[in-house]
Scaffold this motif. Structure first.
Motif, PDB file in Angstrom:
ATOM      1  N   VAL A 262       0.724  -1.093  -0.257  1.00  0.00           N
ATOM      2  CA  VAL A 262       0.005   0.040   0.122  1.00  0.00           C
ATOM      3  C   VAL A 262       1.025   1.347  -0.096  1.00  0.00           C
ATOM      4  N   LEU A 263       0.581   1.947  -0.803  1.00  0.00           N
ATOM      5  CA  LEU A 263       1.325   3.165  -1.392  1.00  0.00           C
ATOM      6  C   LEU A 263       0.561   4.551  -0.955  1.00  0.00           C
ATOM      7  N   ARG A 264       1.200   5.635  -0.645  1.00  0.00           N
ATOM      8  CA  ARG A 264       0.893   6.983  -0.631  1.00  0.00           C
ATOM      9  C   ARG A 264       1.647   8.015  -1.454  1.00  0.00           C
ATOM     10  N   VAL A 265       0.923   8.805  -2.108  1.00  0.00           N
ATOM     11  CA  VAL A 265       1.785   9.896  -2.957  1.00  0.00           C
ATOM     12  C   VAL A 265       2.410  10.889  -2.202  1.00  0.00           C
ATOM     13  N   ALA A 266       3.395  11.243  -2.353  1.00  0.00           N
ATOM     14  CA  ALA A 266       4.188  12.222  -1.565  1.00  0.00           C
ATOM     15  C   ALA A 266       3.581  13.593  -1.420  1.00  0.00           C
ATOM     16  N   PRO A 267       3.598  14.332  -0.082  1.00  0.00           N
ATOM     17  CA  PRO A 267       2.633  15.447  -0.241  1.00  0.00           C
ATOM     18  C   PRO A 267       3.047  16.495  -1.018  1.00  0.00           C
ATOM     19  N   ASP A 268       4.429  16.636  -1.561  1.00  0.00           N
ATOM     20  CA  ASP A 268       4.882  17.613  -2.343  1.00  0.00           C
ATOM     21  C   ASP A 268       4.489  17.611  -3.601  1.00  0.00           C
ATOM     22  N   VAL A 269       3.820  16.592  -4.004  1.00  0.00           N
ATOM     23  CA  VAL A 269       3.792  16.236  -5.566  1.00  0.00           C
ATOM     24  C   VAL A 269       2.218  16.711  -5.868  1.00  0.00           C
ATOM     25  N   THR A 270       2.340  17.361  -7.240  1.00  0.00           N
ATOM     26  CA  THR A 270       1.187  17.815  -7.797  1.00  0.00           C
ATOM     27  C   THR A 270       1.040  17.299  -9.181  1.00  0.00           C
ATOM     28  N   GLU A 271       0.058  17.478  -9.866  1.00  0.00           N
ATOM     29  CA  GLU A 271      -0.312  16.946 -11.031  1.00  0.00           C
ATOM     30  C   GLU A 271      -0.868  18.362 -12.177  1.00  0.00           C
ATOM     31  N   ALA A 272      -0.283  18.118 -13.263  1.00  0.00           N
ATOM     32  CA  ALA A 272      -0.571  19.169 -14.223  1.00  0.00           C
ATOM     33  C   ALA A 272      -1.182  18.435 -15.644  1.00  0.00           C
ATOM     34  N   ARG A 273      -2.255  19.093 -16.059  1.00  0.00           N
ATOM     35  CA  ARG A 273      -2.551  18.422 -17.407  1.00  0.00           C
ATOM     36  C   ARG A 273      -2.609  19.486 -18.320  1.00  0.00           C
ATOM     37  N   HIS A 274      -2.033  19.236 -19.720  1.00  0.00           N
ATOM     38  CA  HIS A 274      -2.227  20.168 -20.747  1.00  0.00           C
ATOM     39  C   HIS A 274      -2.995  19.563 -21.644  1.00  0.00           C
ATOM     40  N   HIS A 275      -3.890  20.444 -22.084  1.00  0.00           N
ATOM     41  CA  HIS A 275      -5.084  20.126 -23.120  1.00  0.00           C
ATOM     42  C   HIS A 275      -4.700  20.847 -24.469  1.00  0.00           C
ATOM     43  N   ARG A 276      -4.888  20.325 -25.626  1.00  0.00           N
ATOM     44  CA  ARG A 276      -5.069  21.022 -26.737  1.00  0.00           C
ATOM     45  C   ARG A 276      -6.254  21.885 -26.717  1.00  0.00           C
ATOM     46  N   PRO A 277      -6.506  23.009 -27.535  1.00  0.00           N
ATOM     47  CA  PRO A 277      -7.710  23.769 -27.599  1.00  0.00           C
ATOM     48  C   PRO A 277      -8.820  22.738 -28.293  1.00  0.00           C
ATOM     49  N   GLY A 278     -10.136  22.693 -27.590  1.00  0.00           N
ATOM     50  CA  GLY A 278     -11.145  22.076 -28.104  1.00  0.00           C
ATOM     51  C   GLY A 278     -11.027  20.644 -27.671  1.00  0.00           C
ATOM     52  N   GLU A 279      -9.934  19.938 -27.285  1.00  0.00           N
ATOM     53  CA  GLU A 279      -9.834  18.516 -26.995  1.00  0.00           C
ATOM     54  C   GLU A 279     -10.176  17.925 -25.474  1.00  0.00           C
ATOM     55  N   GLU A 280     -10.711  17.146 -25.182  1.00  0.00           N
ATOM     56  CA  GLU A 280     -11.072  16.582 -23.860  1.00  0.00           C
ATOM     57  C   GLU A 280     -10.358  16.089 -23.155  1.00  0.00           C
ATOM     58  N   ASP A 281      -9.438  15.188 -23.732  1.00  0.00           N
ATOM     59  CA  ASP A 281      -8.390  14.537 -23.198  1.00  0.00           C
ATOM     60  C   ASP A 281      -7.259  15.332 -23.300  1.00  0.00           C
ATOM     61  N   PRO A 282      -6.394  15.029 -21.916  1.00  0.00           N
ATOM     62  CA  PRO A 282      -5.116  15.867 -22.217  1.00  0.00           C
ATOM     63  C   PRO A 282      -4.156  15.230 -23.015  1.00  0.00           C
ATOM     64  N   SER A 283      -3.085  15.961 -23.682  1.00  0.00           N
ATOM     65  CA  SER A 283      -2.263  15.705 -24.492  1.00  0.00           C
ATOM     66  C   SER A 283      -1.053  15.269 -23.708  1.00  0.00           C
ATOM     67  N   VAL A 284      -0.905  16.187 -22.660  1.00  0.00           N
ATOM     68  CA  VAL A 284       0.284  15.913 -21.563  1.00  0.00           C
ATOM     69  C   VAL A 284      -0.285  15.774 -20.267  1.00  0.00           C
ATOM     70  N   ILE A 285       0.366  14.962 -19.265  1.00  0.00           N
ATOM     71  CA  ILE A 285       0.084  14.692 -18.045  1.00  0.00           C
ATOM     72  C   ILE A 285       1.376  14.573 -17.279  1.00  0.00           C
ATOM     73  N   GLU A 286       1.676  15.725 -16.303  1.00  0.00           N
ATOM     74  CA  GLU A 286       2.905  15.774 -15.714  1.00  0.00           C
ATOM     75  C   GLU A 286       2.577  15.650 -14.336  1.00  0.00           C
ATOM     76  N   LEU A 287       3.512  14.910 -13.569  1.00  0.00           N
ATOM     77  CA  LEU A 287       3.673  14.979 -11.958  1.00  0.00           C
ATOM     78  C   LEU A 287       4.860  15.753 -11.775  1.00  0.00           C
ATOM     79  N   ARG A 288       4.567  16.718 -10.682  1.00  0.00           N
ATOM     80  CA  ARG A 288       5.716  17.532 -10.404  1.00  0.00           C
ATOM     81  C   ARG A 288       5.762  17.584  -9.076  1.00  0.00           C
ATOM     82  N   GLN A 289       7.277  17.597  -8.364  1.00  0.00           N
ATOM     83  CA  GLN A 289       7.711  17.512  -7.209  1.00  0.00           C
ATOM     84  C   GLN A 289       8.126  18.779  -6.730  1.00  0.00           C
TER      85      GLN A 289
END
Length: 504
Positions: free
Chosen positions: A410-437
């Protein structure tokens, strides 16, 4: 030669410095934040302007040892009521000529924070370029600079019995190690540096530091340690006449051979489970990667984690260190030194020089399990010692688990980790997903939807295997294939600190 420090005189000096409020925050307040920042660039005038004609003890000692300026003897007598001027002369801290007192050393407050709390020491070292108003002598003993700060922030924050500070200089790493280690051996090829180390230990009432004179591992032949720290003289310097050989930065060997000796030889001086951490420079040569060369130095019998932060081309490297020695750009001496550096690099086919740090660990038992040789750009190293210790612990635990056991974890995500999602205009699904520390090396990791979903669901509740099965069902993919894809990447997330075991 700096005199051998006297314990009673050091105690008197400490009393005077304490009574004067000679501390980092007080000095910064006295001459202002802007002037304090200018000092880091070798500019003293803003600070002297701010102090004006102040004659209190803080201002007097700030001028004398903080800025390296002469002051009147009467002012020094008043500022040092316990030590007195004669005591400061005996310690080798000042020189007196008539009514004028000039500094023989820099003596500055140095604040430091770690898991044990906050501390502030007074650190003595040789006069810097601004005080000398010219190039440094070759036997210069450096104070607390950027490299020593970096190494200190990298140090693991766990307790140990014995430690070695290889190439101690003014002793700052030995003092910091002593906060967590019972006994520290500090070595240096410079007897002057060792006297500064002993002075600084006495001045700050730190015992348990033993100094030894000698080159590299000669003073500790046959001995092993739980911890080793080294900020070695790693600057690659031409071995030709006319090029200054500064002891604090030049180890006297050709190319990166000094760093190779430290990183490659330290394993023989580690106790089982012992860890060595060192800064270094390494050469990239035609057809040969610098990180691959470091890998060869360490060999295959030790755990290793080497991080390269930057690579400079030969010209940029030469300019950096010629300026560091105080030679002014645009002068004939500057051009001559640059040529010497470039000729030296050309002889070995050097195409670049890497800057970074190495962690070498002797396994407690069995074969090594860690071999990371990576380039990490960006991010800071503030409080990195705690982060690094946690990453090593997570790696060690994961290394004992096969894939089935890891899936049951059983794991847990570190408290300093955030997520960023980048979408192309008009598209519902993200083109890039980033985890940032936010901490550690401030890594940014591009991930696919499956891994992003797994990390997002690691809240300390369900096991990795259960989460993978649910994600496979959601994405309508084969669960076994997804598990085979994700588990190796989960191991990577553990060692880089994006996730951790929930029961730690």
């Amino acid at each position: 030669m700096l005199p051998e420090p006297d314990a009673l005189l050091c105690r008197a000096l400490a009393d005077d410095l304490r009574a004067a409020g000679f501390a980092s925050a007080a000095l910064r307040e006295a001459w202002g934040a802007q002037a304090d920042d200018a000092l880091a660039r070798g500019l003293r005038r803003p600070a002297t302007r701010a102090l004006g004609d102040r004659g209190d003890a803080l201002a007097v000692l700030g001028r004398l040892w903080g800025l390296g300026l002469p002051v009147a003897r009467g002012d020094v007598e008043a500022a040092l009521p316990a030590l007195r001027v004669d005591g400061a002369v005996t310690l080798g801290l000042i020189e007196v000529s008539g009514d004028a007192v000039t500094p023989a050393v820099m003596l500055r407050p140095q604040g430091f924070s770690d898991d044990q709390g906050d501390v502030e020491w007074w650190i003595a070292s040789d006069l810097d370029e601004s005080a000398l108003e010219g190039p440094l002598p070759e036997n210069h003993v450096l104070g607390v600079g950027g490299a020593s700060e970096t190494l200190a922030r990298l140090q693991l924050t766990r307790r140990a019995h014995t430690a070695l500070d290889l190439g101690t200089g003014c002793g700052i790493q030995a003092l910091r190690l002593r906060r967590l280690v019972d006994h520290v051996v500090a070595t240096d090829i410079s007897e002057r540096a060792l006297r500064f180390t002993r002075l600084n230990a006495l001045l700050n009432d730190v015992d348990g530091i033993e100094t030894r004179h000698g080159s590299l591992f000669e003073p500790v032949a046959g001995e092993t340690f739980d911890r080793v720290a080294s900020n070695p003289p790693f600057v690659i310097t031409p071995r030709v006449a006319g090029v200054p050989a500064y002891e604090y930065r030049d180890g006297g060997l050709e190319g990166d051979a000094l760093v190779a000796s430290v990183i490659g030889g330290v394993g023989a001086h580690l106790s089982p489970g012992g860890v060595a951490q060192s800064l270094g420079n390494w050469e990239y040569r035609e057809g040969e990667s610098g990180l691959d060369r470091v890998r060869d130095w360490i060999g295959t019998s030790m755990d290793a984690w080497v991080v390269e932060r930057q690579v400079l081309d030969p010209l940029a490297y030469a300019e950096l260190w010629v300026r560091d020695g105080g030679t002014v750009a645009g002068t004939p001496a500057y051009a001559r030194l640059i040529d010497a550096w470039l000729d030296d690099f050309a002889e070995r086919g050097v195409t670049g020089i890497g800057f970074g740090y190495a962690l070498v660990r002797k396994p407690l038992a069995g074969a090594p399990t860690l071999a990371r040789f990576e380039r990490v750009d960006g991010g800071g190293e503030a409080w990195f010692g705690s982060h690094l210790a946690a990453c090593l612990a997570a790696h060690d635990r994961a290394a004992l688990l096969d894939d089935e056991s890891l899936a049951d974890s059983v794991l847990r995500v570190a408290p300093d980790v955030t997520e960023a999602r980048h979408h192309r205009p008009g598209e519902e699904d993200p083109s890039v997903i980033e985890l940032r520390q936010g901490g550690g090396f401030a890594r940014t990791l591009e991930v696919d939807p499956a891994l992003a979903a797994l990390v997002g669901a690691c809240d300390g509740d369900l096991s990795v295997g259960v989460l993978v099965d649910a994600i496979a069902q959601l994405l309508e993919v084969d669960a076994e294939a997804l598990r085979a894809d994700l588990l190796p990447r989960v191991r990577e997330l553990l060692v880089t600190g994006f996730v951790d075991f929930a029961d730690d």
